[in-house]
Motif scaffolding. Structure first.
Motif, PDB file in Angstrom:
ATOM      1  N   LEU A 120     -10.708  -0.337  14.132  1.00 57.49           N
ATOM      2  CA  LEU A 120     -11.174   0.707  13.228  1.00 57.49           C
ATOM      3  C   LEU A 120     -10.433   2.026  13.479  1.00 57.49           C
ATOM      4  N   LEU A 121     -10.196   2.333  14.749  1.00 58.65           N
ATOM      5  CA  LEU A 121      -9.408   3.528  15.069  1.00 58.65           C
ATOM      6  C   LEU A 121      -7.991   3.421  14.512  1.00 58.65           C
ATOM      7  N   MET A 122      -7.428   2.207  14.574  1.00 51.83           N
ATOM      8  CA  MET A 122      -6.093   1.992  14.021  1.00 51.83           C
ATOM      9  C   MET A 122      -6.070   2.257  12.518  1.00 51.83           C
ATOM     10  N   LEU A 123      -7.134   1.849  11.820  1.00 49.80           N
ATOM     11  CA  LEU A 123      -7.203   2.096  10.378  1.00 49.80           C
ATOM     12  C   LEU A 123      -7.261   3.589  10.070  1.00 49.80           C
ATOM     13  N   VAL A 124      -7.975   4.334  10.913  1.00 47.38           N
ATOM     14  CA  VAL A 124      -8.061   5.779  10.700  1.00 47.38           C
ATOM     15  C   VAL A 124      -6.706   6.437  10.911  1.00 47.38           C
ATOM     16  N   MET A 125      -5.988   5.994  11.928  1.00 48.83           N
ATOM     17  CA  MET A 125      -4.705   6.616  12.261  1.00 48.83           C
ATOM     18  C   MET A 125      -3.527   6.035  11.488  1.00 48.83           C
ATOM     19  N   LEU A 126      -3.758   4.979  10.723  1.00 51.63           N
ATOM     20  CA  LEU A 126      -2.669   4.319   9.997  1.00 51.63           C
ATOM     21  C   LEU A 126      -1.927   5.250   9.035  1.00 51.63           C
ATOM     22  N   PRO A 127      -2.615   6.156   8.301  1.00 51.17           N
ATOM     23  CA  PRO A 127      -1.858   7.054   7.405  1.00 51.17           C
ATOM     24  C   PRO A 127      -0.833   7.914   8.119  1.00 51.17           C
ATOM     25  N   PHE A 128      -1.041   8.208   9.413  1.00 49.28           N
ATOM     26  CA  PHE A 128      -0.089   9.038  10.137  1.00 49.28           C
ATOM     27  C   PHE A 128       1.234   8.317  10.374  1.00 49.28           C
ATOM     28  N   TRP A 129       1.282   7.031  10.136  1.00 46.49           N
ATOM     29  CA  TRP A 129       2.526   6.280  10.307  1.00 46.49           C
ATOM     30  C   TRP A 129       3.469   6.492   9.124  1.00 46.49           C
ATOM     31  N   THR A 130       2.947   7.100   8.057  1.00 45.39           N
ATOM     32  CA  THR A 130       3.744   7.357   6.864  1.00 45.39           C
ATOM     33  C   THR A 130       3.956   8.857   6.721  1.00 45.39           C
ATOM     34  N   SER A 131       5.070   9.229   6.163  1.00 44.64           N
ATOM     35  CA  SER A 131       5.379  10.645   5.981  1.00 44.64           C
ATOM     36  C   SER A 131       4.296  11.342   5.178  1.00 44.64           C
ATOM     37  N   THR A 185      -5.924  13.943   2.996  1.00 45.06           N
ATOM     38  CA  THR A 185      -4.995  14.236   4.087  1.00 45.06           C
ATOM     39  C   THR A 185      -5.725  14.562   5.380  1.00 45.06           C
ATOM     40  N   TYR A 186      -6.830  15.323   5.288  1.00 43.53           N
ATOM     41  CA  TYR A 186      -7.446  15.873   6.494  1.00 43.53           C
ATOM     42  C   TYR A 186      -8.703  15.123   6.959  1.00 43.53           C
ATOM     43  N   VAL A 187      -9.164  14.130   6.215  1.00 46.09           N
ATOM     44  CA  VAL A 187     -10.390  13.434   6.649  1.00 46.09           C
ATOM     45  C   VAL A 187     -10.227  12.735   8.005  1.00 46.09           C
ATOM     46  N   PRO A 188      -9.045  12.219   8.378  1.00 46.35           N
ATOM     47  CA  PRO A 188      -8.934  11.656   9.737  1.00 46.35           C
ATOM     48  C   PRO A 188      -9.163  12.687  10.836  1.00 46.35           C
ATOM     49  N   PHE A 189      -8.806  13.941  10.574  1.00 49.17           N
ATOM     50  CA  PHE A 189      -9.018  14.987  11.581  1.00 49.17           C
ATOM     51  C   PHE A 189     -10.502  15.279  11.779  1.00 49.17           C
ATOM     52  N   MET A 190     -11.324  14.903  10.816  1.00 47.62           N
ATOM     53  CA  MET A 190     -12.770  15.046  10.961  1.00 47.62           C
ATOM     54  C   MET A 190     -13.376  13.806  11.611  1.00 47.62           C
ATOM     55  N   ILE A 191     -12.826  12.645  11.293  1.00 48.36           N
ATOM     56  CA  ILE A 191     -13.388  11.397  11.827  1.00 48.36           C
ATOM     57  C   ILE A 191     -13.199  11.300  13.335  1.00 48.36           C
ATOM     58  N   LEU A 192     -12.020  11.618  13.828  1.00 48.24           N
ATOM     59  CA  LEU A 192     -11.706  11.379  15.237  1.00 48.24           C
ATOM     60  C   LEU A 192     -12.591  12.173  16.197  1.00 48.24           C
ATOM     61  N   PRO A 193     -12.774  13.504  16.035  1.00 49.48           N
ATOM     62  CA  PRO A 193     -13.679  14.197  16.963  1.00 49.48           C
ATOM     63  C   PRO A 193     -15.124  13.771  16.815  1.00 49.48           C
ATOM     64  N   LEU A 194     -15.552  13.428  15.586  1.00 53.63           N
ATOM     65  CA  LEU A 194     -16.919  12.940  15.408  1.00 53.63           C
ATOM     66  C   LEU A 194     -17.126  11.613  16.124  1.00 53.63           C
ATOM     67  N   TYR A 195     -16.168  10.721  15.988  1.00 49.78           N
ATOM     68  CA  TYR A 195     -16.270   9.430  16.673  1.00 49.78           C
ATOM     69  C   TYR A 195     -16.282   9.609  18.191  1.00 49.78           C
ATOM     70  N   ALA A 196     -15.409  10.465  18.712  1.00 48.15           N
ATOM     71  CA  ALA A 196     -15.359  10.695  20.156  1.00 48.15           C
ATOM     72  C   ALA A 196     -16.674  11.249  20.672  1.00 48.15           C
ATOM     73  N   ASN A 197     -17.382  12.017  19.851  1.00 46.03           N
ATOM     74  CA  ASN A 197     -18.672  12.567  20.262  1.00 46.03           C
ATOM     75  C   ASN A 197     -19.791  11.535  20.140  1.00 46.03           C
ATOM     76  N   LEU A 198     -19.820  10.798  19.023  1.00 48.47           N
ATOM     77  CA  LEU A 198     -20.912   9.856  18.772  1.00 48.47           C
ATOM     78  C   LEU A 198     -20.848   8.637  19.688  1.00 48.47           C
ATOM     79  N   VAL A 199     -19.638   8.216  20.060  1.00 43.86           N
ATOM     80  CA  VAL A 199     -19.521   7.007  20.865  1.00 43.86           C
ATOM     81  C   VAL A 199     -20.049   7.221  22.282  1.00 43.86           C
ATOM     82  N   LYS A 200     -20.134   8.476  22.730  1.00 38.30           N
ATOM     83  CA  LYS A 200     -20.620   8.771  24.084  1.00 38.30           C
ATOM     84  C   LYS A 200     -22.130   9.022  24.120  1.00 38.30           C
TER      85      LYS A 200
END
Length: 308
Positions: A125-136, A184-199
Protein backbone atom coordinates in the motif's frame (compact mmCIF):
# COMPACT_ATOMS: atom_id res chain seq x y z
CA UNK A 1 40.48 6.01 43.69
CA UNK A 2 37.39 4.17 42.49
CA UNK A 3 35.20 7.19 43.18
CA UNK A 4 37.60 9.38 41.21
CA UNK A 5 37.48 6.97 38.24
CA UNK A 6 33.67 6.92 38.38
CA UNK A 7 33.48 10.71 38.49
CA UNK A 8 35.84 10.99 35.50
CA UNK A 9 33.80 8.41 33.61
CA UNK A 10 30.57 10.25 34.44
CA UNK A 11 32.09 13.55 33.33
CA UNK A 12 33.27 11.96 30.07
CA UNK A 13 29.81 10.56 29.38
CA UNK A 14 28.26 13.91 30.19
CA UNK A 15 30.55 15.80 27.81
CA UNK A 16 30.09 13.17 25.10
CA UNK A 17 26.32 13.38 25.49
CA UNK A 18 26.34 17.17 25.24
CA UNK A 19 28.57 17.09 22.16
CA UNK A 20 26.37 14.40 20.60
CA UNK A 21 23.20 16.43 21.16
CA UNK A 22 24.85 19.57 19.82
CA UNK A 23 25.94 17.72 16.67
CA UNK A 24 22.49 16.24 16.12
CA UNK A 25 20.86 19.66 16.50
CA UNK A 26 23.67 21.53 14.77
CA UNK A 27 23.49 19.79 11.38
CA UNK A 28 19.82 20.69 10.69
CA UNK A 29 20.42 24.23 11.95
CA UNK A 30 23.45 24.60 9.69
CA UNK A 31 21.43 23.25 6.76
CA UNK A 32 18.66 25.80 7.39
CA UNK A 33 21.15 28.63 7.75
CA UNK A 34 22.96 27.80 4.50
CA UNK A 35 20.02 26.79 2.31
CA UNK A 36 17.19 28.90 3.69
CA UNK A 37 18.23 31.86 5.84
CA UNK A 38 21.15 33.01 3.68
CA UNK A 39 19.21 32.84 0.36
CA UNK A 40 16.27 34.55 2.06
CA UNK A 41 18.55 37.37 3.23
CA UNK A 42 19.84 37.74 -0.35
CA UNK A 43 16.26 38.01 -1.64
CA UNK A 44 15.45 40.48 1.15
CA UNK A 45 18.45 42.62 0.16
CA UNK A 46 17.33 42.62 -3.48
CA UNK A 47 13.81 43.68 -2.46
CA UNK A 48 15.08 46.88 -0.79
CA UNK A 49 17.77 47.65 -3.38
CA UNK A 50 17.69 49.96 -6.37
CA UNK A 51 18.41 48.34 -9.72
CA UNK A 52 20.55 50.10 -12.31
CA UNK A 53 20.17 48.04 -15.51
CA UNK A 54 21.49 44.66 -14.33
CA UNK A 55 23.40 45.93 -11.30
CA UNK A 56 22.02 46.32 -7.76
CA UNK A 57 23.19 49.39 -5.92
CA UNK A 58 24.83 48.99 -2.53
CA UNK A 59 22.67 49.48 0.53
CA UNK A 60 25.54 51.02 2.51
CA UNK A 61 27.10 54.10 0.88
CA UNK A 62 30.18 55.91 2.23
CA UNK A 63 30.25 59.54 1.13
CA UNK A 64 32.11 62.51 2.62
CA UNK A 65 32.80 60.70 5.85
CA UNK A 66 29.13 59.76 6.22
CA UNK A 67 27.87 56.17 6.13
CA UNK A 68 24.36 56.05 4.69
CA UNK A 69 21.92 53.16 4.62
CA UNK A 70 19.65 53.36 1.59
CA UNK A 71 16.60 51.12 1.66
CA UNK A 72 14.04 51.20 -1.13
CA UNK A 73 10.68 50.50 0.49
CA UNK A 74 8.50 51.72 -2.37
CA UNK A 75 7.88 48.17 -3.59
CA UNK A 76 6.43 47.13 -0.23
CA UNK A 77 4.26 50.27 -0.16
CA UNK A 78 3.07 49.54 -3.71
CA UNK A 79 2.12 45.95 -2.82
CA UNK A 80 0.23 47.14 0.27
CA UNK A 81 -1.77 49.63 -1.81
CA UNK A 82 -2.30 47.64 -5.01
CA UNK A 83 -5.55 45.68 -5.16
CA UNK A 84 -4.23 43.15 -7.70
CA UNK A 85 -1.46 41.91 -5.42
CA UNK A 86 -3.85 41.68 -2.47
CA UNK A 87 -6.31 39.61 -4.53
CA UNK A 88 -3.48 37.42 -5.80
CA UNK A 89 -2.20 36.66 -2.29
CA UNK A 90 -5.76 36.02 -1.13
CA UNK A 91 -6.41 33.73 -4.10
CA UNK A 92 -3.22 31.77 -3.41
CA UNK A 93 -4.14 31.30 0.26
CA UNK A 94 -7.69 30.32 -0.69
CA UNK A 95 -6.68 27.69 -3.24
CA UNK A 96 -4.01 26.33 -0.88
CA UNK A 97 -6.55 26.06 1.96
CA UNK A 98 -9.13 24.32 -0.26
CA UNK A 99 -6.49 21.91 -1.55
CA UNK A 100 -5.32 21.14 1.99
CA UNK A 101 -8.87 20.46 3.19
CA UNK A 102 -9.65 18.16 0.24
CA UNK A 103 -6.35 16.32 0.65
CA UNK A 104 -7.17 15.74 4.33
CA UNK A 105 -10.65 14.42 3.50
CA UNK A 106 -9.19 12.00 0.95
CA UNK A 107 -6.01 11.05 2.79
CA UNK A 108 -7.37 10.38 6.28
CA UNK A 109 -9.58 7.38 5.33
CA UNK A 110 -6.83 6.00 3.11
CA UNK A 111 -4.16 6.38 5.81
CA UNK A 112 -6.53 4.87 8.39
CA UNK A 113 -7.16 1.89 6.12
CA UNK A 114 -3.42 1.44 5.57
CA UNK A 115 -2.68 1.60 9.31
CA UNK A 116 -5.38 -0.98 10.12
CA UNK A 117 -4.52 -3.33 7.26
CA UNK A 118 -2.46 -6.50 7.89
CA UNK A 119 1.23 -5.82 8.44
CA UNK A 120 2.24 -7.83 5.35
CA UNK A 121 -0.01 -5.68 3.11
CA UNK A 122 1.29 -2.29 4.29
CA UNK A 123 4.48 -2.21 2.17
CA UNK A 124 2.41 -2.76 -0.99
CA UNK A 125 0.00 0.00 0.00
CA UNK A 126 2.89 2.36 0.74
CA UNK A 127 4.32 1.51 -2.68
CA UNK A 128 1.02 2.51 -4.30
CA UNK A 129 1.10 5.86 -2.51
CA UNK A 130 4.67 6.56 -3.59
CA UNK A 131 4.26 5.19 -7.13
CA UNK A 132 3.38 8.60 -8.69
CA UNK A 133 6.78 9.92 -7.58
CA UNK A 134 8.41 7.49 -10.02
CA UNK A 135 7.02 9.60 -12.88
CA UNK A 136 7.99 13.15 -13.74
CA UNK A 137 5.85 15.74 -11.98
CA UNK A 138 5.57 17.70 -15.23
CA UNK A 139 4.39 14.67 -17.20
CA UNK A 140 1.70 13.91 -14.63
CA UNK A 141 0.37 17.46 -14.82
CA UNK A 142 0.43 17.38 -18.63
CA UNK A 143 -1.57 14.15 -18.51
CA UNK A 144 -4.38 16.02 -16.75
CA UNK A 145 -4.43 18.50 -19.63
CA UNK A 146 -5.25 15.67 -22.03
CA UNK A 147 -7.88 14.29 -19.66
CA UNK A 148 -9.66 17.59 -18.94
CA UNK A 149 -9.44 19.28 -22.36
CA UNK A 150 -12.62 20.10 -24.28
CA UNK A 151 -11.75 17.29 -26.69
CA UNK A 152 -10.07 15.26 -23.97
CA UNK A 153 -10.68 11.79 -22.61
CA UNK A 154 -13.33 12.68 -20.02
CA UNK A 155 -15.48 14.74 -22.40
CA UNK A 156 -15.20 12.18 -25.23
CA UNK A 157 -16.22 9.33 -22.89
CA UNK A 158 -19.16 11.32 -21.52
CA UNK A 159 -20.36 12.23 -25.05
CA UNK A 160 -19.96 8.63 -26.23
CA UNK A 161 -21.98 7.42 -23.24
CA UNK A 162 -24.74 9.94 -23.99
CA UNK A 163 -24.34 11.76 -20.67
CA UNK A 164 -23.68 15.13 -22.32
CA UNK A 165 -24.29 16.55 -25.79
CA UNK A 166 -21.40 19.01 -25.88
CA UNK A 167 -18.04 19.23 -24.08
CA UNK A 168 -17.97 20.59 -20.54
CA UNK A 169 -15.46 23.33 -19.84
CA UNK A 170 -13.07 21.80 -17.31
CA UNK A 171 -9.64 23.11 -18.35
CA UNK A 172 -8.39 26.54 -17.26
CA UNK A 173 -10.90 26.73 -14.42
CA UNK A 174 -10.63 26.69 -10.62
CA UNK A 175 -11.85 23.08 -10.78
CA UNK A 176 -8.92 21.92 -12.91
CA UNK A 177 -6.46 23.84 -10.73
CA UNK A 178 -7.71 22.35 -7.45
CA UNK A 179 -7.99 18.88 -8.99
CA UNK A 180 -4.40 19.02 -10.21
CA UNK A 181 -3.06 20.24 -6.86
CA UNK A 182 -5.05 17.67 -4.85
CA UNK A 183 -3.81 14.87 -7.11
CA UNK A 184 -0.23 16.08 -6.81
CA UNK A 185 -0.09 16.73 -3.06
CA UNK A 186 -2.38 14.06 -1.55
CA UNK A 187 0.56 11.65 -0.98
CA UNK A 188 2.21 14.32 1.19
CA UNK A 189 -0.88 14.17 3.41
CA UNK A 190 -1.18 10.39 3.45
CA UNK A 191 2.38 9.59 4.54
CA UNK A 192 2.53 11.61 7.81
CA UNK A 193 -1.01 10.52 8.70
CA UNK A 194 -0.12 6.88 8.16
CA UNK A 195 3.10 7.21 10.18
CA UNK A 196 1.07 8.64 13.06
CA UNK A 197 -1.90 6.24 12.91
CA UNK A 198 0.17 3.08 12.58
CA UNK A 199 1.85 3.76 15.95
CA UNK A 200 -1.42 4.26 17.84
CA UNK A 201 -2.15 1.86 20.71
CA UNK A 202 -5.30 -0.04 19.67
CA UNK A 203 -5.95 -1.04 23.29
CA UNK A 204 -7.25 2.48 23.85
CA UNK A 205 -10.04 1.84 21.34
CA UNK A 206 -10.81 -1.52 22.93
CA UNK A 207 -11.05 0.15 26.33
CA UNK A 208 -13.39 2.81 24.95
CA UNK A 209 -15.65 0.18 23.41
CA UNK A 210 -15.67 -1.79 26.66
CA UNK A 211 -16.77 1.37 28.50
CA UNK A 212 -19.79 1.73 26.21
CA UNK A 213 -18.56 4.08 23.49
CA UNK A 214 -19.81 3.55 19.96
CA UNK A 215 -17.22 3.01 17.19
CA UNK A 216 -17.82 6.56 15.96
CA UNK A 217 -17.38 8.02 19.46
CA UNK A 218 -14.18 6.03 19.94
CA UNK A 219 -12.88 7.25 16.61
CA UNK A 220 -13.76 10.90 17.23
CA UNK A 221 -12.59 11.08 20.84
CA UNK A 222 -9.48 8.88 20.65
CA UNK A 223 -8.22 8.31 17.11
CA UNK A 224 -8.68 11.87 15.84
CA UNK A 225 -7.03 13.64 18.84
CA UNK A 226 -4.11 11.18 18.84
CA UNK A 227 -3.58 11.76 15.10
CA UNK A 228 -3.52 15.56 15.48
CA UNK A 229 0.24 15.78 14.97
CA UNK A 230 -0.05 13.82 11.72
CA UNK A 231 -2.87 16.08 10.54
CA UNK A 232 -0.80 19.19 11.29
CA UNK A 233 2.34 17.83 9.63
CA UNK A 234 0.44 16.74 6.52
CA UNK A 235 -1.42 20.04 6.30
CA UNK A 236 1.82 22.00 6.46
CA UNK A 237 3.42 19.77 3.81
CA UNK A 238 0.49 20.47 1.50
CA UNK A 239 -0.41 24.07 2.31
CA UNK A 240 3.06 25.63 2.17
CA UNK A 241 4.08 24.48 -1.34
CA UNK A 242 0.55 25.08 -2.66
CA UNK A 243 0.74 28.79 -1.78
CA UNK A 244 3.73 29.32 -4.08
CA UNK A 245 2.80 26.75 -6.73
CA UNK A 246 3.58 27.80 -10.30
CA UNK A 247 3.55 24.81 -12.65
CA UNK A 248 0.01 23.58 -11.92
CA UNK A 249 -1.66 27.03 -12.17
CA UNK A 250 0.30 27.70 -15.36
CA UNK A 251 -0.71 24.44 -17.05
CA UNK A 252 -4.17 23.75 -15.61
CA UNK A 253 -5.37 27.12 -14.33
CA UNK A 254 -6.70 30.10 -16.22
CA UNK A 255 -7.32 33.83 -15.83
CA UNK A 256 -9.60 33.15 -12.84
CA UNK A 257 -6.88 31.26 -11.00
CA UNK A 258 -4.10 33.82 -10.74
CA UNK A 259 -1.68 32.78 -8.01
CA UNK A 260 1.41 34.37 -6.57
CA UNK A 261 3.77 31.90 -8.28
CA UNK A 262 2.65 33.23 -11.66
CA UNK A 263 3.13 36.83 -10.50
CA UNK A 264 6.65 35.98 -9.37
CA UNK A 265 7.46 34.50 -12.77
CA UNK A 266 6.12 37.54 -14.59
CA UNK A 267 8.05 39.98 -12.41
CA UNK A 268 11.31 38.05 -12.76
CA UNK A 269 11.26 37.06 -16.43
CA UNK A 270 8.63 39.17 -18.23
CA UNK A 271 9.07 42.53 -16.51
CA UNK A 272 12.69 41.86 -15.48
CA UNK A 273 11.92 43.73 -12.25
CA UNK A 274 13.94 41.75 -9.74
CA UNK A 275 13.40 44.07 -6.75
CA UNK A 276 9.61 43.85 -7.15
CA UNK A 277 9.79 40.07 -7.64
CA UNK A 278 11.95 39.74 -4.53
CA UNK A 279 9.45 41.88 -2.61
CA UNK A 280 6.60 39.60 -3.70
CA UNK A 281 8.63 36.58 -2.59
CA UNK A 282 9.48 38.09 0.81
CA UNK A 283 5.84 38.92 1.52
CA UNK A 284 4.81 35.40 0.48
CA UNK A 285 7.39 33.83 2.82
CA UNK A 286 6.25 36.07 5.68
CA UNK A 287 2.63 35.09 5.06
CA UNK A 288 3.66 31.48 5.66
CA UNK A 289 6.34 31.81 8.35
CA UNK A 290 4.58 34.24 10.71
CA UNK A 291 1.45 32.06 11.20
CA UNK A 292 3.70 29.00 11.57
CA UNK A 293 5.79 30.71 14.24
CA UNK A 294 2.68 31.82 16.14
CA UNK A 295 1.23 28.32 15.88
CA UNK A 296 4.45 26.71 17.16
CA UNK A 297 4.50 29.15 20.06
CA UNK A 298 0.90 28.27 20.87
CA UNK A 299 1.69 24.55 20.71
CA UNK A 300 4.73 24.98 22.99
CA UNK A 301 2.68 26.93 25.52
CA UNK A 302 -0.02 24.25 25.50
CA UNK A 303 2.56 21.51 25.97
CA UNK A 304 4.08 23.41 28.90
CA UNK A 305 0.64 23.89 30.42
CA UNK A 306 -0.16 20.18 30.08
CA UNK A 307 3.08 19.19 31.84
CA UNK A 308 2.39 21.54 34.73
Amino acid sequence: MTASVKSISFLHQRITGIWGRNLVIGFPLAFLLVFFLFPFLVVLKISVSEMDNVVFKDLLVWSDGLLQLKLKLSNYIFIAQDELYFQTYLSSLKFAAVTTALCLLIAYPFAYFMARSPADKRPALLMLVMLPFWTSFLLRVYAWKMLLADSGVFNNMAIAAGLISEPIKMMNTPFSLVLGMVYTYVPFMILPLYANLVKMDLRLLEAALDLGATPWQAFWRITVPLSKSGVIAGSMLVFIPCVGEFVIPELLGGPQTLMIGRVLWDEFFSNNDWPMAATVAVVMVLLIIVPLALFNKYQAENATGDRT
